[in-house]
Design a protein around this motif. Structure first.
Motif, PDB file in Angstrom:
ATOM      1  N   GLU A 193       5.310   7.281   5.091  1.00 18.83           N
ATOM      2  CA  GLU A 193       5.184   8.532   6.086  1.00 18.83           C
ATOM      3  C   GLU A 193       5.919   8.785   6.548  1.00 18.83           C
ATOM      4  OE1 GLU A 193       1.614  10.017   7.994  1.00 18.83           O
ATOM      5  OE2 GLU A 193       0.285   9.459   6.928  1.00 18.83           O
ATOM      6  N   SER A 215      11.130   4.198  -6.752  1.00 18.41           N
ATOM      7  CA  SER A 215      10.671   5.234  -7.675  1.00 18.41           C
ATOM      8  C   SER A 215      11.093   5.243  -9.105  1.00 18.41           C
ATOM      9  CB  SER A 215       9.850   6.449  -7.655  1.00 18.41           C
ATOM     10  OG  SER A 215       9.869   7.416  -8.623  1.00 18.41           O
ATOM     11  N   ARG A 250      10.751   7.634   7.416  1.00 14.40           N
ATOM     12  CA  ARG A 250      11.748   6.364   6.767  1.00 14.40           C
ATOM     13  C   ARG A 250      11.548   5.336   6.670  1.00 14.40           C
ATOM     14  NH1 ARG A 250      18.139   8.999   8.943  1.00 14.40           N
ATOM     15  NH2 ARG A 250      16.993  10.499   7.756  1.00 14.40           N
ATOM     16  N   TYR A 296      13.851   4.386   2.326  1.00 16.58           N
ATOM     17  CA  TYR A 296      13.403   5.668   1.434  1.00 16.58           C
ATOM     18  C   TYR A 296      12.503   6.661   2.334  1.00 16.58           C
ATOM     19  CZ  TYR A 296       8.417   7.755   0.825  1.00 16.58           C
ATOM     20  OH  TYR A 296       7.076   8.691   0.093  1.00 16.58           O
ATOM     21  N   GLU A 331       5.491  13.593  -5.440  1.00 17.38           N
ATOM     22  CA  GLU A 331       4.527  13.907  -5.844  1.00 17.38           C
ATOM     23  C   GLU A 331       3.861  14.500  -6.856  1.00 17.38           C
ATOM     24  OE1 GLU A 331       2.418  14.468  -3.597  1.00 17.38           O
ATOM     25  OE2 GLU A 331       3.241  13.977  -1.195  1.00 17.38           O
ATOM     26  N   PRO A 333      10.927  10.306   3.239  1.00 19.12           N
ATOM     27  CA  PRO A 333      10.021  10.620   2.569  1.00 19.12           C
ATOM     28  C   PRO A 333       9.739  12.532   2.129  1.00 19.12           C
ATOM     29  CG  PRO A 333       9.423  10.345   4.410  1.00 19.12           C
ATOM     30  CD  PRO A 333      10.504   9.764   3.917  1.00 19.12           C
ATOM     31  N   ARG A 334      10.746  12.721   3.644  1.00 20.87           N
ATOM     32  CA  ARG A 334      11.155  14.306   2.725  1.00 20.87           C
ATOM     33  C   ARG A 334      11.917  15.260   1.167  1.00 20.87           C
ATOM     34  NH1 ARG A 334      14.860  15.570   8.375  1.00 20.87           N
ATOM     35  NH2 ARG A 334      15.833  13.348   7.308  1.00 20.87           N
ATOM     36  N   TYR A 368       3.408   9.177  -9.138  1.00 19.03           N
ATOM     37  CA  TYR A 368       3.233   9.075  -8.072  1.00 19.03           C
ATOM     38  C   TYR A 368       4.369   7.900  -6.743  1.00 19.03           C
ATOM     39  CZ  TYR A 368       1.229   9.838  -3.446  1.00 19.03           C
ATOM     40  OH  TYR A 368       0.518  10.187  -1.890  1.00 19.03           O
ATOM     41  N   PHE A 369       4.348   8.405  -6.050  1.00 20.87           N
ATOM     42  CA  PHE A 369       5.612   7.389  -5.052  1.00 20.87           C
ATOM     43  C   PHE A 369       5.104   7.822  -3.908  1.00 20.87           C
ATOM     44  CE2 PHE A 369       9.274   5.368  -3.414  1.00 20.87           C
ATOM     45  CZ  PHE A 369       8.972   4.027  -3.560  1.00 20.87           C
ATOM     46  N   ALA A 370       4.851   7.059  -2.278  1.00 30.65           N
ATOM     47  CA  ALA A 370       5.080   7.717  -1.444  1.00 30.65           C
ATOM     48  C   ALA A 370       4.550   6.405  -0.217  1.00 30.65           C
ATOM     49  CB  ALA A 370       3.962   8.718  -0.771  1.00 30.65           C
ATOM     50  N   ARG A 394      10.251  10.796  -2.488  1.00 31.08           N
ATOM     51  CA  ARG A 394       8.913  10.668  -2.670  1.00 31.08           C
ATOM     52  C   ARG A 394       8.585  11.681  -3.357  1.00 31.08           C
ATOM     53  NH1 ARG A 394       4.486  14.366   0.328  1.00 31.08           N
ATOM     54  NH2 ARG A 394       6.866  14.968   1.713  1.00 31.08           N
ATOM     55  N   LEU A 396      11.661  15.360  -1.792  1.00 30.90           N
ATOM     56  CA  LEU A 396      10.204  15.829  -2.331  1.00 30.90           C
ATOM     57  C   LEU A 396      10.842  15.738  -3.819  1.00 30.90           C
ATOM     58  CD1 LEU A 396       7.309  15.287  -2.148  1.00 30.90           C
ATOM     59  CD2 LEU A 396       7.745  17.784  -1.891  1.00 30.90           C
TER      60      LEU A 396
END
Length: 705
Positions: A167, A179, A169, A228, A141, A230-231, A162-164, A139, A233
């Motif tokens: 929320e 990204s 995996r 992907y 931010e 998300p953790r 920005y890439f998310a 992810r 970061l």
């Protein structure tokens, strides 16, 4: 092109699992912040290394990095950091240079203006072990360096990095990509798909930015798993200078240009047809129509509806993207890319379809070349797309036996003009010359063929002849210096197998007890040559007639087609009326007729006159390919024929010696012919033309040096 300018002294013998790659250009302060975030990782330091690639910075980045590393505390000496220098400007060059020296199993790529969270590498490694992924992205931010503008909506945040997408995996679908600021790939997988493309990653003054999207497309196509997490970061800096509308419009413009380059990259991997569709005037017109619709229809509608500033920005960005697509496509049509790979070849043959040319085109395509075949014509679009760049050839025009072409005056002049244009565009000209009947025939048309052939040979950069005895084939010194001896291949497997002898005799009207049949394709000879053969055959046939009027006791002669210089051939018709054992079939043979004539024939006769460049090698190779003997003149082009024990030579223009050869060839046993010709791999259509094409490819590549 790259060199190592620094590094740590501890941990050299260790094999880390992760290689974190930072590429930088004139951002010494930002890259130090990125390094500091990597130094604070919770992952054990022996499990990862950091490779910093300086891409030709002019702000003293290498010296700043050296001072930073030397100032580390003694407890941090086990932190594995190396610094490289890559002089070729471009993000792809820098990343590929780092891959060459990476020792980890997984390559992790971060932007130099990104800050990694403390557990970033730990979560990446955990995802690989739990999912078996081939590539993992994290992810991203935004780290705001200035207040967020009011017009900057959430839909525009990806422009700043920005890439998310989720929320939790998840495994990415084929339409999704990672990204470019935060992604990782197994090094073995990355090398398997070819690494990064310099065409699509940003360079100095060319900020194209779809290199990672293209990489993900290739990974998906190869069947690799992309995940992907998300953790994992990182925070990407939103620079104050980028928080303005002009930056977003410029980003959209280069996005459009990058999209066309990515489409071209995908089309080149599929084939020349997809490449032509990508770089076509139709695609260019479609982009122009879309741009006109945006400017002339949707823009007035927004003005009338009093749309918000954000809506106006969206439309302006879309217009800029479309304008970028149009300009990039137009520039590619105007000037081809040198990165497109190997040479393209345009094979030009006569108006009649030639089996040898078609087999050569198939062999060149199997060797990876983009090969196009034209009939006595040069496509202007092809010439423009493959013109020379900076003195280096991007395409080759090869003319197949131009003396054999029979062209109307207007078409011939048009061909000469296009050949002149090809030379002006820097395209090398190769001529395949094996001689022919026109060198011994009299009249205006053979003279015109000789003139055209001589003109093209004088302009050719290379000449391919079917013999190693080039001095015998060309008395002219200027032609000898540019000639290359290369024997063509055979045709076994291209045509259907010859018909059974009884069936062929029945369909051609030959008595079933005829002991021997000669075959001559008169359409590839002059009238004088065919008449000379008929006279020699008549004398030989009369000697073998035990019973007058019994035509089944002696050999027969098949004449297929009319002489090339005399389509009416009245003299030939009169002679056929006087010789009962002579069968005349005036229609030119088609591909489906070849098995019929070869099924009836025992030997092929080539009645050429005495000229160094007379002869038709393709006919001799055709007969040998299907186990038929050959009667050929002792001329240079027949000197290197395979299965020479199946060939009987005679002195050209000597009718008495031709009569002797007709008698001698009957001593060749059929089974011996079949064994001799089957042992020659050169007579195989696929294998033989493959070897022939490989020699030609070496010749083509010499034009690029």
């Amino acid at each position: 092109m790259h060199k190592q300018v620094g590094g740590n002294e501890r941990g050299k013998g260790r094999s880390p699992q992760l290689s974190v790659i930072l590429c930088t250009y004139n951002r010494c302060n930002l890259v130090l912040s990125a390094l500091a975030s990597l130094r604070r990782q919770t992952l054990a330091r022996h499990l990862y290394e950091v490779i910093v690639v300086d891409n030709g910075s002019q702000d003293g980045t290498p010296s700043v990095l050296q001072r930073y590393l030397q100032a580390r505390a003694p407890a941090e000496r086990d932190w594995q950091v190396r610094c490289l220098s890559e002089r070729r400007n471009g993000l792809a060059y820098a990343r590929n240079a780092a891959l060459e020296v990476a020792r980890g199993e997984i390559a992790v790529f971060l932007d130099d203006d990104a800050l990694a969270a403390p557990r970033f590498l730990e979560y990446l490694l955990q995802t690989y072990s739990e999912t078996g992924a081939d590539a993992v992205g994290g992810r991203v931010e935004l780290y705001w360096e200035a207040p967020r503008p009011y017009w900057l909506t959430d839909e525009l945040l990806p422009v700043l990095g920005y890439f998310a997408p989720a929320e939790e995996r998840l495994r990415l679908r084929e339409s999704q990509s990672l990204s470019s600021s935060n992604f990782s790939v197994k090094v073995s997988v990355l090398r398997a798909v070819g690494g990064f493309s310099p065409l699509l990653d940003k360079r100095l003054a060319v900020p194209t930015r779809l290199g990672v999207e293209d990489l993900c497309r290739r990974l998906h196509a190869a069947g690799y798993a992309l995940w992907y997490e998300p953790r994992a970061l990182v925070a990407h800096r939103a620079h104050a200078a980028r928080l303005c509308r002009t930056f977003f419009i410029g980003h959209a413009y280069w996005q459009g240009r990058s999209e066309v380059l990515m489409e071209l990259s995908a089309a080149l991997a599929q084939g020349p047809q997809e490449r032509n569709a990508c770089l076509s005037w139709k695609a260019l017109l479609a982009d122009l129509q879309h741009l006109a619709r945006l400017c002339l229809w949707e823009q007035p509608q927004l003005l009338i509806a009093r749309a918000t500033s954000s809506q106006h920005l969206y439309l302006t960005m879309e217009s800029a993207r479309c304008w970028g697509r149009f300009q990039q496509r137009l520039s590619l049509l105007w000037r081809p890319l040198p990165q497109e790979g190997s040479l393209a070849v345009l094979l030009v043959m006569g108006l009649q379809c030639e089996a040898a040319t078609l087999l050569l085109a198939q062999a060149l395509r199997r060797e990876g070349l983009a090969c196009q075949v034209e009939r006595a014509n040069l496509s202007l679009t092809w010439l423009w797309r493959h013109r020379g760049l900076d003195g280096q050839a991007c395409g080759v025009v090869q003319l197949q036996h131009p003396g054999a072409w029979c062209l109307p005056l207007r078409r011939g002049l048009n061909l000469l003009w296009r050949l002149w244009l090809a030379r002006r565009l820097g395209l090398p000209l190769v001529v395949t010359d094996s001689g022919g009947w026109w060198h011994t025939a009299r009249g205006f048309r053979p003279l015109l063929r000789r003139w055209l052939e001589h003109l093209l040979l004088s302009q050719a950069k290379a000449i391919v002849v079917p013999t190693q005895r080039i001095e015998d084939f060309y008395p002219e010194r200027s032609l000898q210096e540019r000639a290359m001896g290369l024997l063509p291949a055979g045709f076994r497997g291209y045509y259907a197998a010859p018909l059974p002898r009884a069936e062929a005799y029945r369909r051609l009207g030959i008595p079933t007890n005829v002991p021997y049949v000669y075959l001559c394709f008169a359409a590839w000879h002059s009238e004088e040559e065919v008449l000379s053969l008929c006279e020699s055959f008549r004398r030989y046939w009369e000697k073998l007639m035990p019973v007058a009027g019994d035509v089944s006791q002696g050999p027969h002669l098949l004449l297929v087609g009319s002489p090339a210089d005399r389509p009416q051939a009245r003299r030939l018709w009169r002679m056929a009326a006087r010789i009962p054992a002579l069968h005349l079939f005036p229609r030119p043979p088609l591909d489906e007729d070849i098995p019929l004539y070869l099924g009836a024939a025992d030997a092929l006769v080539l009645p050429h006159r005495s000229h160094l460049r007379a002869g038709n090698l393709d006919l001799a190779l055709l007969a040998l390919s299907y186990g038929r003997a050959v009667v050929a003149p002792a001329l240079p082009c027949f000197a290197d024929l395979p299965a020479s024990q199946c060939v009987v030579f005679y002195h050209a223009a000597d009718e008495a010696d031709l009569e002797r050869a007709l008698a001698e060839v009957r001593t060749c046993a059929v089974q011996e012919l079949l064994r001799a010709t089957c042992a020659e791999a050169q007579l195989e259509a696929v294998a033989g033309w493959r070897d022939y094409a490989r020699h030609l490819v070496k010749l083509y590549e010499s034009f690029r040096c």
